[in-house]
Enzyme design. Structure first.
Site, PDB file in Angstrom:
ATOM      1  N   ARG A  12       0.820  -1.211   0.000  1.00  0.00           N
ATOM      2  CA  ARG A  12       0.000   0.000   0.000  1.00  0.00           C
ATOM      3  C   ARG A  12       0.852   1.258   0.000  1.00  0.00           C
ATOM      4  NH1 ARG A  12      -4.072  -0.690   4.899  1.00  0.00           N
ATOM      5  NH2 ARG A  12      -2.172  -1.538   5.812  1.00  0.00           N
ATOM      6  N   TYR A  53     -16.517  -9.829  10.697  1.00  0.00           N
ATOM      7  CA  TYR A  53     -15.251 -10.316  10.149  1.00  0.00           C
ATOM      8  C   TYR A  53     -15.462 -11.647   9.427  1.00  0.00           C
ATOM      9  CZ  TYR A  53     -10.602 -12.451  10.134  1.00  0.00           C
ATOM     10  OH  TYR A  53      -9.445 -13.068   9.760  1.00  0.00           O
ATOM     11  N   LYS A  83     -15.192 -12.514   5.276  1.00  0.00           N
ATOM     12  CA  LYS A  83     -14.297 -13.528   4.720  1.00  0.00           C
ATOM     13  C   LYS A  83     -15.077 -14.558   3.904  1.00  0.00           C
ATOM     14  CE  LYS A  83     -10.059 -12.593   6.269  1.00  0.00           C
ATOM     15  NZ  LYS A  83      -8.891 -12.406   5.386  1.00  0.00           N
TER      16      LYS A  83
END
Length: 311
Positions: A35, A139, A143
């Site tokens: 990034r 979360y 996923k």
């Protein structure tokens, strides 16, 4: 180096750092996707700065790449991260990167998912890939949504669902347990019997290598777990054995511990301490994967490496 070229995301994170070392040691050429510019270790075949949320310009980053290993993403946290943030980082970015890899004719996309895509923090029986996924938090849902999106991305893929990962530099619950075991005090956990599967970074890296080598199309999830689940007292005993110390555990009744944690507002911590989460890596075993060390050996080595005497 002339081995296959791997594009790796998340190389500055806990798992990604270990994957970077394991892949290069295994003869792969590695190109990391970052990034932002950072200081890089030696041995890389290149580095590219790019935004995974906008991978339209990934053609150069993925040129000549044999496989992508995608370990970047928003990690699980007990605090209330908005569900939209998980969806953006874990679902949408994964799909876009996979689509860019397909466009670049990458052979395989390896996605580091989580056991939380399949189950909550505990489960009553042994968890296998044959069980229907039932995530219980943002979360885990993000996923699982990423896993499902890969089916339509136009690329062969392997999804890895590791249980709790431990190793040098670990954070979160395992770091807390390591610090607790290092204290020269008796601990009141001797009466807890819930068993949990763990996986070391070494075992996880071996799983990544296994799916990279697999000759046939995969397009499925694989649980990653070492075969010897341990109860919390056994984990502490293994850590303290690595420090050359006795277990030092007191058999305080589980009900008393539960009451104390609930009164302290730590009910979720109690579920993690007392609940079981045993997972079986059937798919990886069928591909020939074996864990390079037992969980007891791995925890003892982790404690030795974290000990002040070892530095």
């Amino acid at each position: 180096m002339t081995g296959p070229l791997i594009a790796l995301t998340g190389s500055t994170g806990f798992i990604g750092r270990h994957l970077l070392g394991a892949l290069t040691a295994g003869g792969y050429r590695v190109r990391v996707i970052l990034r932002r510019p950072v200081e890089l270790p030696p041995g890389l075949s290149g580095a590219v700065v790019g935004d995974l949320a906008r991978p339209q310009n990934m053609a150069a980053a993925l040129a000549g790449v044999d496989a992508v290993v995608h370990s970047a993403g928003l990690a699980h946290a007990m605090s209330g991260t908005p569900e939209d943030d998980y969806r953006t980082s874990n679902t949408e970015a994964t799909l876009r990167l996979a689509q860019a890899a397909a466009k670049a004719r990458v052979r395989r996309f390896v996605f580091l998912s989580s056991i939380r895509a399949q189950t909550g923090p505990s489960a009553p029986g042994i968890v296998t890939e044959a069980d229907a996924p039932a995530p219980v938090d943002p979360y885990g849902r993000s996923k699982l949504a990423a896993e499902e999106a890969l089916a339509g991305a136009g690329i062969d893929y392997a999804v890895l669902r590791p249980v709790l990962v431990y190793g040098p530099g670990v954070k979160g619950n395992m770091a807390s347990l390591l610090a607790l075991a290092a204290r020269p005090l008796p601990l009141p956990f001797g009466g807890l019997s819930g068993r949990r599967s763990l996986v070391s970074v070494e075992s996880l890296a071996a799983a990544v290598a296994t799916v990279l080598r697999a000759p046939d199309s995969l397009r499925r999830p694989f649980i990653v777990a070492e075969p010897d689940p341990l109860a919390l007292p056994e984990m502490i005993a293994a850590l303290r054995a690595g420090l050359g110390r006795r277990p030092g555990l007191l058999p305080v009744p589980a009900g008393l511990l539960a009451l104390g944690l609930r009164l302290a507002g730590r009910a979720e911590a109690w579920e993690r301490l007392s609940g079981s989460l045993v997972a079986r890596p059937d798919g990886l075993a069928a591909l020939g994967w074996t864990a390079p060390l037992t969980t007891r050996e791995g925890l003892a080595a982790l404690a030795r490496g974290s000990s002040p005497q070892s530095s």
